[in-house]
Scaffold this motif. Structure first.
Motif, PDB file in Angstrom:
ATOM      1  N   GLN A   1      -3.939   0.737  -3.593  1.00 12.42           N
ATOM      2  CA  GLN A   1      -4.195   2.022  -2.945  1.00 12.42           C
ATOM      3  C   GLN A   1      -4.777   1.849  -1.535  1.00 12.42           C
ATOM      4  O   GLN A   1      -4.643   2.723  -0.688  1.00 12.42           O
ATOM      5  CB  GLN A   1      -5.146   2.865  -3.799  1.00 12.42           C
ATOM      6  CG  GLN A   1      -4.521   3.389  -5.078  1.00 12.42           C
ATOM      7  CD  GLN A   1      -4.220   2.263  -6.069  1.00 12.42           C
ATOM      8  OE1 GLN A   1      -5.096   1.452  -6.395  1.00 12.42           O
ATOM      9  NE2 GLN A   1      -2.976   2.220  -6.535  1.00 12.42           N
TER      10      GLN A   1
ATOM     11  N   ASN B   1      -2.900   4.508   0.764  1.00  8.89           N
ATOM     12  CA  ASN B   1      -1.675   5.167   0.346  1.00  8.89           C
ATOM     13  C   ASN B   1      -1.831   6.676   0.559  1.00  8.89           C
ATOM     14  O   ASN B   1      -2.803   7.283   0.094  1.00  8.89           O
ATOM     15  CB  ASN B   1      -1.400   4.866  -1.133  1.00  8.89           C
ATOM     16  CG  ASN B   1      -0.183   5.588  -1.658  1.00  8.89           C
ATOM     17  OD1 ASN B   1      -0.262   6.738  -2.072  1.00  8.89           O
ATOM     18  ND2 ASN B   1       0.955   4.909  -1.649  1.00  8.89           N
ATOM     19  N   GLN B   2      -0.876   7.280   1.254  1.00  2.86           N
ATOM     20  CA  GLN B   2      -0.996   8.685   1.635  1.00  2.86           C
ATOM     21  C   GLN B   2      -1.070   9.598   0.405  1.00  2.86           C
ATOM     22  O   GLN B   2      -1.892  10.517   0.354  1.00  2.86           O
ATOM     23  CB  GLN B   2       0.187   9.092   2.510  1.00  2.86           C
ATOM     24  CG  GLN B   2       0.120  10.523   3.023  1.00  2.86           C
ATOM     25  CD  GLN B   2      -0.932  10.741   4.083  1.00  2.86           C
ATOM     26  OE1 GLN B   2      -0.859  10.140   5.139  1.00  2.86           O
ATOM     27  NE2 GLN B   2      -1.908  11.593   3.817  1.00  2.86           N
TER      28      GLN B   2
ATOM     29  N   THR C   1       0.845  -1.195   0.000  1.00  2.50           N
ATOM     30  CA  THR C   1       0.000   0.000   0.000  1.00  2.50           C
ATOM     31  C   THR C   1       0.879   1.243   0.000  1.00  2.50           C
ATOM     32  O   THR C   1       0.592   2.223  -0.693  1.00  2.50           O
ATOM     33  CB  THR C   1      -0.937   0.013   1.224  1.00  2.50           C
ATOM     34  OG1 THR C   1      -1.695  -1.190   1.261  1.00  2.50           O
ATOM     35  CG2 THR C   1      -1.902   1.196   1.155  1.00  2.50           C
ATOM     36  N   GLY C   2       1.972   1.183   0.731  1.00  4.07           N
ATOM     37  CA  GLY C   2       2.891   2.319   0.773  1.00  4.07           C
ATOM     38  C   GLY C   2       3.559   2.613  -0.551  1.00  4.07           C
ATOM     39  O   GLY C   2       3.795   3.783  -0.886  1.00  4.07           O
ATOM     40  N   ASP C   3       3.853   1.572  -1.335  1.00  7.67           N
ATOM     41  CA  ASP C   3       4.491   1.829  -2.634  1.00  7.67           C
ATOM     42  C   ASP C   3       3.464   1.962  -3.762  1.00  7.67           C
ATOM     43  O   ASP C   3       3.826   2.032  -4.932  1.00  7.67           O
ATOM     44  CB  ASP C   3       5.538   0.757  -2.968  1.00  7.67           C
ATOM     45  CG  ASP C   3       4.947  -0.630  -3.239  1.00  7.67           C
ATOM     46  OD1 ASP C   3       3.726  -0.739  -3.514  1.00  7.67           O
ATOM     47  OD2 ASP C   3       5.707  -1.614  -3.173  1.00  7.67           O
ATOM     48  N   ASN C   4       2.182   1.997  -3.398  1.00  7.77           N
ATOM     49  CA  ASN C   4       1.075   2.238  -4.333  1.00  7.77           C
ATOM     50  C   ASN C   4       0.827   1.092  -5.304  1.00  7.77           C
ATOM     51  O   ASN C   4       0.212   1.271  -6.351  1.00  7.77           O
ATOM     52  CB  ASN C   4       1.288   3.539  -5.122  1.00  7.77           C
ATOM     53  CG  ASN C   4      -0.036   4.185  -5.520  1.00  7.77           C
ATOM     54  OD1 ASN C   4      -1.032   4.095  -4.806  1.00  7.77           O
ATOM     55  ND2 ASN C   4      -0.053   4.836  -6.675  1.00  7.77           N
TER      56      ASN C   4
ATOM     57  N   THR D   1       1.649   5.450   4.431  1.00  5.32           N
ATOM     58  CA  THR D   1       0.234   5.069   4.510  1.00  5.32           C
ATOM     59  C   THR D   1      -0.423   5.773   5.690  1.00  5.32           C
ATOM     60  O   THR D   1       0.240   6.309   6.573  1.00  5.32           O
ATOM     61  CB  THR D   1       0.069   3.547   4.685  1.00  5.32           C
ATOM     62  OG1 THR D   1       0.628   3.155   5.955  1.00  5.32           O
ATOM     63  CG2 THR D   1       0.759   2.785   3.574  1.00  5.32           C
TER      64      THR D   1
END
Length: 351
Positions: A106, A260-261, A100-103, A157
């Motif tokens: 999402q 994902n931020q 999720t952090g590296d997209n 995230t």
């Protein structure tokens, strides 16, 4: 030569007209429903993937689908979230925070057990007998939310909302146990380091298995028991190979629904507001839904012939007392944030 240039200009002009007529212009985003806008103002939809670690018919899979449907409806299709069940994407649940952090996706829905390695204080609810029921989890999260956000932010995230899994209990095959002492020498499927410590404390051997591996492992004798909730026993159809449940109220873990931020920040203000609104709504209403499903699942399992009994209260109290030194040791290993959070949670829960 001039005639050739005029001919080339004419050809290029015709090509441009044909491409425009056929929809050959570029767009700045994805459009759902066969490339047809599904919002009233013809806005292009943003497509997200939402990874979960259970099937779509599992209670948590239904919950995720309902969430995605509500976001899609309330944004008029501007945010189109597709729920990806276990096995559809090449990611394991213990990788959810990172992918999720590296997209790569999402959104994802990892239960705190499976991402304990990526969490510091945010893994506190995994501790044996610290959080025993739904109400205690709500009280714990009042304290813990800033620590969870800090843990998740390290991976790019953020948490949209959390929801409770029901209290975790022992489920096994063969003869029903009469006390936790009967678990000595058994192989117990563990979902986290904290459950492994508990299994070892019973004199058992923890076995690390992902959800999909459990049926074959139990049927082949690689595991004798599992720690989970009734709704998961029924939802995953594990009652086909398990015979009993022993209610010990070991943990009440949260699932952290994360996003994902950058994907979150890139949403328009109106779409982000709807996403937050639906998330807050689910934060409030899922607790009762989980309680109801858990009780229904227990009844269904009992009606189907599974034996389910409550552990004696004096046995549970003894296990709580035995767990307290481990809480302190665990927090010390995790660091100052975990030690601080544990102290605050214990004060909040009066433990």
């Amino acid at each position: 030569m001039k005639l050739m240039k005029r001919s080339m200009t004419l050809v290029l002009s015709l090509m441009f007209v044909l491409l425009t007529a056929c929809g050959g212009g570029t767009t700045s985003g994805n459009v759902s429903n066969g490339d047809k806008p599904n919002s009233s103002d013809n806005a292009e939809s943003i497509k997200w993937d939402f990874a979960i670690f259970v099937g779509l018919t599992h209670p948590m899979g239904v919950l995720a689908t309902d969430f995605a449907d509500e976001v899609r409806k309330k944004t008029n299709g501007k945010l189109d979230i597709t729920v990806r069940p276990a096995g559809e994407l090449p990611y394991k649940v213990d990788e959810f925070v990172r992918v999720t952090g590296d997209n790569s996706v999402q959104m994802s829905d990892p239960i705190s057990f499976f991402i304990a390695g990526d969490l510091g204080a945010g893994a506190l609810p995994n501790l044996p007998y610290l959080v025993e029921n739904f109400d205690q989890l709500d009280e714990t999260m009042e304290v813990l939310k800033p620590y969870v956000e800090k843990d998740l932010s390290k991976f790019g995230t953020k948490m949209l909302y959390y929801y409770p899994w029901p209290p975790q209990n022992l489920w096994g095959k063969g003869d029903l146990i009469s006390s936790l002492g009967d678990m000595k020498g058994t192989k117990i499927r563990s979902q986290s380091p904290e459950q492994s410590v508990f299994a070892e404390g019973l004199g058992g051997s923890p076995v690390s298995l992902v959800t999909a591996e459990v049926p074959a492992a139990v049927q082949r004798g690689m595991a004798d028991a599992v720690i989970t909730a009734a709704l998961n026993i029924e939802g995953s159809k594990w009652n086909d190979f398990l015979d009993w449940g022993y209610m010990i109220g070991l943990q009440t873990p949260p699932s952290y629904v994360i996003v994902n931020q950058q994907a979150y920040d890139s949403l328009s203000d109106d779409v982000r507001a709807v996403l937050d609104e639906v998330s807050n709504d689910y934060q409030g209403k899922v607790k009762q839904r989980m309680q109801d499903i858990e009780e229904q699942s227990k009844k269904h399992l009992t009606d189907a012939g599974m034996k389910i009994v409550d552990a004696p209260q004096d046995e549970v109290k003894e296990m709580i007392n035995q767990s307290i030194p481990y809480w302190t040791e665990w927090a010390k290993e995790k660091g100052p944030d975990a030690e601080e959070a544990l102290q605050k949670v214990r004060e909040k829960l009066n433990k």
